[in-house]
Design a protein around this motif. Structure first.
Motif, PDB file in Angstrom:
ATOM      1  N   SER A   1      10.066  -3.911  -4.146  1.00  0.00           N
ATOM      2  CA  SER A   1      10.907  -4.973  -3.583  1.00  0.00           C
ATOM      3  C   SER A   1      10.304  -5.630  -2.339  1.00  0.00           C
ATOM      4  CB  SER A   1      12.297  -4.417  -3.241  1.00  0.00           C
ATOM      5  OG  SER A   1      12.171  -3.270  -2.417  1.00  0.00           O
ATOM      6  N   THR A   2       9.439  -4.944  -1.609  1.00  0.00           N
ATOM      7  CA  THR A   2       8.866  -5.523  -0.394  1.00  0.00           C
ATOM      8  C   THR A   2       7.593  -4.780  -0.025  1.00  0.00           C
ATOM      9  OG1 THR A   2       9.328  -6.144   1.905  1.00  0.00           O
ATOM     10  CG2 THR A   2      10.149  -4.023   1.158  1.00  0.00           C
ATOM     11  N   LEU A   3       6.807  -5.371   0.866  1.00  0.00           N
ATOM     12  CA  LEU A   3       5.593  -4.741   1.372  1.00  0.00           C
ATOM     13  C   LEU A   3       5.259  -5.333   2.738  1.00  0.00           C
ATOM     14  CD1 LEU A   3       3.123  -7.019   0.965  1.00  0.00           C
ATOM     15  CD2 LEU A   3       3.273  -6.235  -1.381  1.00  0.00           C
ATOM     16  N   THR A   4       4.370  -4.655   3.452  1.00  0.00           N
ATOM     17  CA  THR A   4       3.924  -5.132   4.762  1.00  0.00           C
ATOM     18  C   THR A   4       2.578  -4.528   5.098  1.00  0.00           C
ATOM     19  OG1 THR A   4       4.536  -5.326   7.102  1.00  0.00           O
ATOM     20  CG2 THR A   4       5.102  -3.276   6.009  1.00  0.00           C
ATOM     21  N   TRP A   5       1.758  -5.289   5.845  1.00  0.00           N
ATOM     22  CA  TRP A   5       0.454  -4.839   6.306  1.00  0.00           C
ATOM     23  C   TRP A   5       0.584  -4.200   7.680  1.00  0.00           C
ATOM     24  CZ3 TRP A   5      -3.949  -5.197   3.356  1.00  0.00           C
ATOM     25  CH2 TRP A   5      -3.941  -6.082   2.271  1.00  0.00           C
ATOM     26  N   HIS A   6      -0.300  -3.230   7.945  1.00  0.00           N
ATOM     27  CA  HIS A   6      -0.349  -2.657   9.285  1.00  0.00           C
ATOM     28  C   HIS A   6      -0.945  -3.691  10.243  1.00  0.00           C
ATOM     29  CE1 HIS A   6      -1.528   0.056  12.604  1.00  0.00           C
ATOM     30  NE2 HIS A   6      -0.543   0.825  12.166  1.00  0.00           N
ATOM     31  N   PRO A   7      -0.456  -3.772  11.486  1.00  0.00           N
ATOM     32  CA  PRO A   7      -0.953  -4.816  12.398  1.00  0.00           C
ATOM     33  C   PRO A   7      -2.396  -4.634  12.835  1.00  0.00           C
ATOM     34  CG  PRO A   7       0.584  -3.362  13.519  1.00  0.00           C
ATOM     35  CD  PRO A   7       0.655  -3.012  12.070  1.00  0.00           C
ATOM     36  N   PHE A   8      -2.975  -3.417  12.730  1.00  0.00           N
ATOM     37  CA  PHE A   8      -4.348  -3.185  13.180  1.00  0.00           C
ATOM     38  C   PHE A   8      -5.267  -2.719  12.056  1.00  0.00           C
ATOM     39  CE2 PHE A   8      -1.792  -2.486  17.066  1.00  0.00           C
ATOM     40  CZ  PHE A   8      -2.335  -3.498  17.842  1.00  0.00           C
ATOM     41  N   HIS A   9      -4.794  -1.861  11.182  1.00  0.00           N
ATOM     42  CA  HIS A   9      -5.620  -1.321  10.109  1.00  0.00           C
ATOM     43  C   HIS A   9      -5.478  -2.204   8.872  1.00  0.00           C
ATOM     44  CE1 HIS A   9      -6.436   2.186  12.520  1.00  0.00           C
ATOM     45  NE2 HIS A   9      -5.150   2.470  12.621  1.00  0.00           N
ATOM     46  N   THR A  10      -6.562  -2.888   8.514  1.00  0.00           N
ATOM     47  CA  THR A  10      -6.514  -3.827   7.396  1.00  0.00           C
ATOM     48  C   THR A  10      -6.454  -3.130   6.039  1.00  0.00           C
ATOM     49  OG1 THR A  10      -8.932  -3.927   7.362  1.00  0.00           O
ATOM     50  CG2 THR A  10      -7.772  -5.540   8.730  1.00  0.00           C
ATOM     51  N   CYS A  11      -6.692  -1.826   6.009  1.00  0.00           N
ATOM     52  CA  CYS A  11      -6.664  -1.116   4.729  1.00  0.00           C
ATOM     53  C   CYS A  11      -5.410  -0.275   4.557  1.00  0.00           C
ATOM     54  CB  CYS A  11      -7.903  -0.225   4.595  1.00  0.00           C
ATOM     55  SG  CYS A  11      -8.035   1.012   5.889  1.00  0.00           S
ATOM     56  N   LEU A  12      -4.432  -0.411   5.441  1.00  0.00           N
ATOM     57  CA  LEU A  12      -3.182   0.346   5.338  1.00  0.00           C
ATOM     58  C   LEU A  12      -2.060  -0.604   4.956  1.00  0.00           C
ATOM     59  CD1 LEU A  12      -1.470   2.875   5.611  1.00  0.00           C
ATOM     60  CD2 LEU A  12      -1.351   2.473   8.087  1.00  0.00           C
ATOM     61  N   LEU A  13      -1.418  -0.302   3.831  1.00  0.00           N
ATOM     62  CA  LEU A  13      -0.353  -1.140   3.287  1.00  0.00           C
ATOM     63  C   LEU A  13       0.842  -0.254   2.955  1.00  0.00           C
ATOM     64  CD1 LEU A  13       0.114  -4.177   2.307  1.00  0.00           C
ATOM     65  CD2 LEU A  13      -0.305  -3.268   0.029  1.00  0.00           C
ATOM     66  N   SER A  14       2.041  -0.718   3.286  1.00  0.00           N
ATOM     67  CA  SER A  14       3.279   0.019   3.005  1.00  0.00           C
ATOM     68  C   SER A  14       4.151  -0.811   2.083  1.00  0.00           C
ATOM     69  CB  SER A  14       4.031   0.328   4.304  1.00  0.00           C
ATOM     70  OG  SER A  14       3.226   1.078   5.198  1.00  0.00           O
ATOM     71  N   THR A  15       4.767  -0.140   1.117  1.00  0.00           N
ATOM     72  CA  THR A  15       5.618  -0.805   0.135  1.00  0.00           C
ATOM     73  C   THR A  15       6.969  -0.110   0.072  1.00  0.00           C
ATOM     74  OG1 THR A  15       4.797   0.571  -1.680  1.00  0.00           O
ATOM     75  CG2 THR A  15       3.633  -1.501  -1.249  1.00  0.00           C
ATOM     76  N   GLY A  16       7.995  -0.873  -0.298  1.00  0.00           N
ATOM     77  CA  GLY A  16       9.335  -0.340  -0.504  1.00  0.00           C
ATOM     78  C   GLY A  16       9.815  -0.641  -1.907  1.00  0.00           C
ATOM     79  N   GLY A  17      10.501   0.327  -2.510  1.00  0.00           N
ATOM     80  CA  GLY A  17      10.926   0.193  -3.899  1.00  0.00           C
ATOM     81  C   GLY A  17      12.422   0.056  -4.060  1.00  0.00           C
ATOM     82  N   ASN A  18      12.822  -0.316  -5.267  1.00  0.00           N
ATOM     83  CA  ASN A  18      14.234  -0.463  -5.581  1.00  0.00           C
ATOM     84  C   ASN A  18      14.962   0.866  -5.664  1.00  0.00           C
ATOM     85  OD1 ASN A  18      14.221  -3.262  -5.673  1.00  0.00           O
ATOM     86  ND2 ASN A  18      15.313  -3.333  -7.634  1.00  0.00           N
ATOM     87  N   ASP A  19      14.238   1.957  -5.760  1.00  0.00           N
ATOM     88  CA  ASP A  19      14.857   3.276  -5.775  1.00  0.00           C
ATOM     89  C   ASP A  19      14.978   3.873  -4.381  1.00  0.00           C
ATOM     90  OD1 ASP A  19      12.184   3.575  -5.366  1.00  0.00           O
ATOM     91  OD2 ASP A  19      11.870   5.117  -6.901  1.00  0.00           O
ATOM     92  N   GLY A  20      14.669   3.113  -3.347  1.00  0.00           N
ATOM     93  CA  GLY A  20      14.776   3.597  -1.984  1.00  0.00           C
ATOM     94  C   GLY A  20      13.550   4.303  -1.458  1.00  0.00           C
TER      95      GLY A  20
END
Length: 614
Positions: free
Chosen positions: A304-323
């Motif tokens: 459902s969503t994602l975001t990049w880390h402000p300093f590490h270009t290879c770190l990505l976080s995602t959020g799912g519909n199951d919480g």
């Protein structure tokens, strides 16, 4: 940092029984920043002088901020739950945004409310009604001076850092799903369910161009951090890149097989593009090759969503519909057992035609929320991740401390049932702790909100607004010290004494009548002499023979002038022409009737500011 004893008991504990307030988690990044600034040195000289962290609690003082370790993104993975914040009136949290200085977190809810949470102690600070309907998008300008918010009605509002609303424009007729500023903050772009993108001039709030090309609802939009390039994702499964100057679609990426949920450029270098959707996969595109280079797998339901880390270009976080919340490292495939790791296109002989590399999560928060995660946002320093969900809770996550392992076996990783089986979580204690946190948030909200009730009205002198009647006790003494007097009459002489109709005792009535006819007053009574009751005015008494402005006390005054003629002799109490009416107002100032809301709405609609009711 814990709440101290005085704060826990209200500062004036009187000995009675009260609920014991638990500890409030606090994440203070000041010591880490000071440690890094004190010992940092140019990168060409090698690593920092601070000793490397080891899995021991004694190395807590040696923790450094994420920006101090650009080559160790794994140290910035937020695996520990810090706090869960929720409002007294719960609503789904659609947007979470850190303020530019990182001191507070702003959340936008389904009810159209803005809520501010403290960025260090995570307690409630303030709440306000920003929109009439659900807030769907919000973004800060790059110069940190403005905030834009958009809602389901297609309205965009301009906010200053102190949350003063200075402007509102009707951008779309359908819900707005995304909004983004240009690199120089002179323009912004919106994406709406009407399948269009619109570019607006920020200063004037005027639409400059409309970008059409999607065949269904536009669900996301982002402006490149340094270039004149737009990206949008739609319900038609397409990712489009646009030229904002001409409004022309540059290319279309067809990697996804279902509705797009989020499209986001990498904020530091701008060479990568991340997308996610309802096909349970997030993709990473390289803008230099115009193709996908990574497939982020692991989610069991829609992303459902994602975001990049402000300093590490290879770190990505995602959020799912199951919480769930997953964290990916783009330079580590993290393939599960019995699965052969794939090769990155950059390492193959033919990067253009090589298949995309499959990457699995480096860390999983399988039970982060109980409902779909709608928004994720990193703290500007990169040490805290905030998440907003449909379960009406805002949660804060951070990296684990050196030597801390209990956070990996809590209910957020294993679930309530598994954590309770392993003894890592007690359902009864957990519910009690949740109730205490809710009560604490309710107390903070009650303390933070300003009481808007009107003060109690006091009796006032008729005809003198703002002058209250003196309050006296049963024995005749006044209460509250000196009473308030009208302005400008504090030094007036006392009124003349009351005169009996036949003069004072022992005085010739004929002489008294002569004095009245000549306009002179008799001398005052001697001290100690009792005065008779007030007299009755003789019939057809001629007041014209009295000196101007002088009326013998004890006589009823002539009929008062109509309201608006003013009160003579009192500075500041002149005529009030045009205020009130003389229809028996009794000296009380009355307001005129307010205009009808329906007439006001029709007037605004004639100006083109509001749409007619559909």
């Amino acid at each position: 940092m814990d709440r101290d004893y005085q704060n826990a008991y209200g500062g004036n504990y009187d000995g009675g029984y009260r609920r014991q307030v638990g500890k409030r988690p606090v994440t203070d990044y000041g010591s880490s920043m000071v440690q890094w600034m004190r010992n940092r040195q140019p990168r060409y000289r090698g690593a920092s002088k601070v000793e490397f962290e080891r899995p021991s609690a004694s190395y807590l003082v040696d923790m450094l901020p994420p920006t101090a370790k650009p080559h160790n993104p794994v140290d910035a993975i937020p695996a520990k739950h810090l706090h869960s914040s929720l409002n007294k009136a719960r609503h789904a949290v659609n947007v979470v945004r850190w303020t530019p200085e990182g001191r507070r977190l702003l959340t936008g809810s389904y009810s159209g409310e803005f809520t501010l949470w403290n960025g260090t102690a995570f307690n409630f600070e303030t709440i306000m009604q920003a929109h009439d309907v659900a807030i769907r998008a919000a973004t800060y300008s790059h110069n940190e001076d403005w905030l834009l918010s958009a809602c389901n009605d297609g309205v965009i509002k301009y906010w200053q850092p102190n949350f003063n609303n200075v402007k509102a424009i009707q951008a779309h007729n359908d819900p707005i799903r995304g909004i983004s500023f240009s690199p120089n903050d002179t323009k912004f772009v919106t994406a709406s369910d009407d399948a269009t993108l619109k570019i607006f001039d920020f200063a004037g709030g005027v639409e400059e161009s409309t970008l059409t090309g999607h065949n269904w609802d536009a669900k996301s939009v982002d402006w490149h951090p340094t270039k004149g390039l737009l990206v949008s994702g739609s319900k038609d499964h397409q990712v489009k890149l646009w030229d904002p100057r001409t409004g022309r679609c540059l290319t279309t990426l067809h990697g996804h097989k279902n509705t797009l949920a989020k499209t986001l450029f990498e904020p530091r270098q701008g060479q990568l593009l991340a997308t996610c959707g309802r096909d349970q996969v997030a993709r990473i595109f390289d803008l230099r090759m115009m193709r996908d280079i990574c497939l982020l797998r692991g989610h069991e339901k829609e992303v459902s969503t994602l975001t990049w880390h402000p300093f590490h270009t290879c770190l990505l976080s995602t959020g799912g519909n199951d919480g769930s919340i997953y964290h990916y490292l783009l330079n580590e495939p993290n393939a599960p057992p019995n699965t052969a790791p794939s090769i990155a296109p950059y390492d193959s002989a033919d990067p253009t035609n090589a298949p995309a590399q499959t990457i699995y999560p480096a860390h999983r928060l399988q039970h982060a929320h109980d409902a779909p995660v709608w928004s994720l946002d990193w703290h500007p320093l990169g040490h805290i991740l905030a998440s907003g969900s449909n379960d009406r809770v805002t949660r804060f996550w951070t990296r684990a401390r050196p030597g801390e392992t209990d956070c990996f076996t809590d209910r957020w990783h294993l679930g309530e049932a598994a954590a309770e089986t392993q003894g890592a979580w007690n359902a009864r204690a957990g519910r009690r702790s949740m109730r205490e946190e809710e009560e604490m948030e309710m107390e903070d909200e009650a303390d933070g909100l300003v009481d808007q009730t009107m003060p109690s009205r006091q009796a006032a002198l008729p005809g003198l607004p703002g002058l209250t009647l003196p309050i006296t006790n049963s024995d005749g003494t006044s209460v509250g010290g000196a009473q308030k007097l009208p302005p400008g009459i504090g030094n007036l002489p006392p009124p003349p004494p009351i005169l009996p109709p036949g003069g004072f005792p022992g005085m010739d009535p004929a002489k008294f009548r002569e004095l009245l006819a000549s306009g002179q007053l008799p001398p005052p009574p001697l001290p100690g002499q009792a005065l008779p009751p007030p007299p009755v005015l003789p019939p057809n008494f001629d007041f014209s023979k009295l000196p101007a402005g002088m009326l013998p006390p004890g006589f009823p005054p002539p009929p008062p002038p109509a309201f608006g003629a003013g009160i003579g002799g009192l500075p500041g109490m002149g005529s009030n022409d045009g205020m009130g009416s003389g229809g028996g107002g009794g000296g009380i100032r009355r307001r005129g009737p307010l205009p009808s809301q329906q007439e006001s709405l029709k007037e605004e609609q004639r100006k083109g500011k509001f749409r007619p009711v559909r």
